[in-house]
Design a protein around this motif. Sequence first.
Motif, PDB file in Angstrom:
ATOM      1  N   PHE A  59       0.825  -1.203   0.000  1.00 14.74           N
ATOM      2  CA  PHE A  59       0.000   0.000   0.000  1.00 14.74           C
ATOM      3  C   PHE A  59       0.862   1.258   0.000  1.00 14.74           C
ATOM      4  CE2 PHE A  59      -3.057  -3.059   1.495  1.00 14.74           C
ATOM      5  CZ  PHE A  59      -4.286  -2.583   1.090  1.00 14.74           C
ATOM      6  N   ASP A  60       0.386   2.286  -0.679  1.00 15.43           N
ATOM      7  CA  ASP A  60       0.984   3.609  -0.573  1.00 15.43           C
ATOM      8  C   ASP A  60       0.454   4.190   0.737  1.00 15.43           C
ATOM      9  OD1 ASP A  60       1.764   6.256  -0.679  1.00 15.43           O
ATOM     10  OD2 ASP A  60       0.696   6.707  -2.542  1.00 15.43           O
ATOM     11  N   MET A  61       1.330   4.443   1.686  1.00 13.30           N
ATOM     12  CA  MET A  61       0.904   4.870   3.019  1.00 13.30           C
ATOM     13  C   MET A  61       0.732   6.383   3.144  1.00 13.30           C
ATOM     14  SD  MET A  61       0.349   2.065   4.534  1.00 13.30           S
ATOM     15  CE  MET A  61       0.189   2.528   6.249  1.00 13.30           C
ATOM     16  N   THR A  62       0.845   7.106   2.032  1.00 15.34           N
ATOM     17  CA  THR A  62       0.657   8.549   2.067  1.00 15.34           C
ATOM     18  C   THR A  62      -0.751   8.867   2.574  1.00 15.34           C
ATOM     19  OG1 THR A  62       2.135   8.781   0.183  1.00 15.34           O
ATOM     20  CG2 THR A  62       0.741  10.677   0.713  1.00 15.34           C
ATOM     21  N   GLY A  63      -0.815   9.593   3.669  1.00 18.84           N
ATOM     22  CA  GLY A  63      -2.101  10.008   4.220  1.00 18.84           C
ATOM     23  C   GLY A  63      -2.877   8.920   4.943  1.00 18.84           C
ATOM     24  N   VAL A  64      -2.301   7.748   5.099  1.00 19.52           N
ATOM     25  CA  VAL A  64      -2.995   6.643   5.759  1.00 19.52           C
ATOM     26  C   VAL A  64      -2.788   6.725   7.270  1.00 19.52           C
ATOM     27  CG1 VAL A  64      -3.041   4.120   6.049  1.00 19.52           C
ATOM     28  CG2 VAL A  64      -2.859   5.112   3.766  1.00 19.52           C
ATOM     29  N   ASP A  65      -3.870   6.630   8.013  1.00 20.84           N
ATOM     30  CA  ASP A  65      -3.817   6.584   9.475  1.00 20.84           C
ATOM     31  C   ASP A  65      -3.352   5.181   9.861  1.00 20.84           C
ATOM     32  OD1 ASP A  65      -4.344   6.300  12.209  1.00 20.84           O
ATOM     33  OD2 ASP A  65      -6.319   7.242  12.101  1.00 20.84           O
ATOM     34  N   GLY A  66      -2.166   5.080  10.463  1.00 22.90           N
ATOM     35  CA  GLY A  66      -1.585   3.787  10.813  1.00 22.90           C
ATOM     36  C   GLY A  66      -2.412   2.976  11.779  1.00 22.90           C
ATOM     37  N   SER A  67      -3.318   3.616  12.513  1.00 22.07           N
ATOM     38  CA  SER A  67      -4.179   2.868  13.434  1.00 22.07           C
ATOM     39  C   SER A  67      -5.326   2.178  12.702  1.00 22.07           C
ATOM     40  CB  SER A  67      -4.735   3.793  14.524  1.00 22.07           C
ATOM     41  OG  SER A  67      -5.669   4.710  13.976  1.00 22.07           O
ATOM     42  N   ARG A  68      -5.533   2.521  11.437  1.00 23.70           N
ATOM     43  CA  ARG A  68      -6.592   1.899  10.639  1.00 23.70           C
ATOM     44  C   ARG A  68      -6.035   0.962   9.570  1.00 23.70           C
ATOM     45  NH1 ARG A  68     -11.580   5.964  10.196  1.00 23.70           N
ATOM     46  NH2 ARG A  68     -11.538   6.627  12.368  1.00 23.70           N
ATOM     47  N   PHE A  69      -4.756   0.673   9.714  1.00 27.81           N
ATOM     48  CA  PHE A  69      -4.076  -0.208   8.769  1.00 27.81           C
ATOM     49  C   PHE A  69      -3.489  -1.361   9.569  1.00 27.81           C
ATOM     50  CE2 PHE A  69      -0.546  -1.712   6.241  1.00 27.81           C
ATOM     51  CZ  PHE A  69      -1.060  -1.709   4.950  1.00 27.81           C
ATOM     52  N   LEU A  70      -3.863  -2.585   9.230  1.00 28.11           N
ATOM     53  CA  LEU A  70      -3.407  -3.750   9.979  1.00 28.11           C
ATOM     54  C   LEU A  70      -2.506  -4.647   9.155  1.00 28.11           C
ATOM     55  CD1 LEU A  70      -6.674  -5.154  11.647  1.00 28.11           C
ATOM     56  CD2 LEU A  70      -4.982  -3.610  12.642  1.00 28.11           C
ATOM     57  N   VAL A  71      -1.632  -5.329   9.884  1.00 24.62           N
ATOM     58  CA  VAL A  71      -0.929  -6.471   9.317  1.00 24.62           C
ATOM     59  C   VAL A  71      -1.443  -7.677  10.095  1.00 24.62           C
ATOM     60  CG1 VAL A  71       1.271  -7.607   8.892  1.00 24.62           C
ATOM     61  CG2 VAL A  71       1.108  -5.110   8.711  1.00 24.62           C
ATOM     62  N   VAL A  72      -2.023  -8.626   9.376  1.00 22.56           N
ATOM     63  CA  VAL A  72      -2.523  -9.854   9.981  1.00 22.56           C
ATOM     64  C   VAL A  72      -1.413 -10.893   9.810  1.00 22.56           C
ATOM     65  CG1 VAL A  72      -4.347 -11.587   9.999  1.00 22.56           C
ATOM     66  CG2 VAL A  72      -4.875  -9.218   9.328  1.00 22.56           C
ATOM     67  N   PHE A  73      -0.784 -11.263  10.919  1.00 21.85           N
ATOM     68  CA  PHE A  73       0.302 -12.241  10.892  1.00 21.85           C
ATOM     69  C   PHE A  73      -0.309 -13.638  10.959  1.00 21.85           C
ATOM     70  CE2 PHE A  73       2.225  -8.377  12.426  1.00 21.85           C
ATOM     71  CZ  PHE A  73       3.420  -8.335  11.733  1.00 21.85           C
ATOM     72  N   LEU A  74       0.169 -14.530  10.107  1.00 23.37           N
ATOM     73  CA  LEU A  74      -0.394 -15.871   9.986  1.00 23.37           C
ATOM     74  C   LEU A  74       0.616 -16.933  10.396  1.00 23.37           C
ATOM     75  CD1 LEU A  74      -1.934 -15.331   6.452  1.00 23.37           C
ATOM     76  CD2 LEU A  74      -3.108 -15.133   8.652  1.00 23.37           C
ATOM     77  N   ALA A  75       0.102 -18.078  10.799  1.00 28.95           N
ATOM     78  CA  ALA A  75       0.950 -19.204  11.194  1.00 28.95           C
ATOM     79  C   ALA A  75       1.565 -19.913   9.994  1.00 28.95           C
ATOM     80  CB  ALA A  75       0.145 -20.192  12.038  1.00 28.95           C
TER      81      ALA A  75
END
Length: 183
Positions: A96-112
């Motif tokens: 994702f282009d993180m320009t202007g993105v609120d980091g609290s509304r962007f997740l990384v879902v880590f998988l097993a």
Amino acid sequence: MTTTSTGYVALLRGINVGGRARVPMQTLRELLAAIGGTGIRTHLQSGNAVFTHEDTDPQALAAALQQALADELGLTITCMVRTAEDLRRVVAANPFDMTGVDGSRFLVVFLAGPVPLDRLAAIDREAYAPDEIRPGEREIYAYFPDSIRDSKLAARLTDRGLGMPATNRNWNTVTKLAEIAGS
């Protein structure tokens, strides 16, 4: 003979949320030390720790930490351990282009394990707009511009929805853990 240590990040799922599965960070640091971790630092109260260890198998470390939590606290908690290098890869590979993105509304879902592409393909992404997901290697990047709390797509990014253990962290936490792990 010189031994070398590898930097790791431990991600515990679902602790200290709503009064359930209480694990004080001091206790987490003690448990990591008991399994041989050194240089241990925790971040926030939600089960994030950075440490070094002589073992080179993140899955073995995750299993040892899960067992220690069960033995010492009687809790069954999913633990994921990633190398610091892998966490830096996750940050660098963000599609994702993180320009202007609120980091609290962007997740990384880590998988097993590897991303279950078949399950992601079954999701009608248009039906969940403006929320967006993109697969990584063993993680899914997810953006919820309006709110994570009310997102129906976020509810699909769970163990049940993905068919494997998963835990998520917002972008602010992921980048901070990568920074701590690199220092």
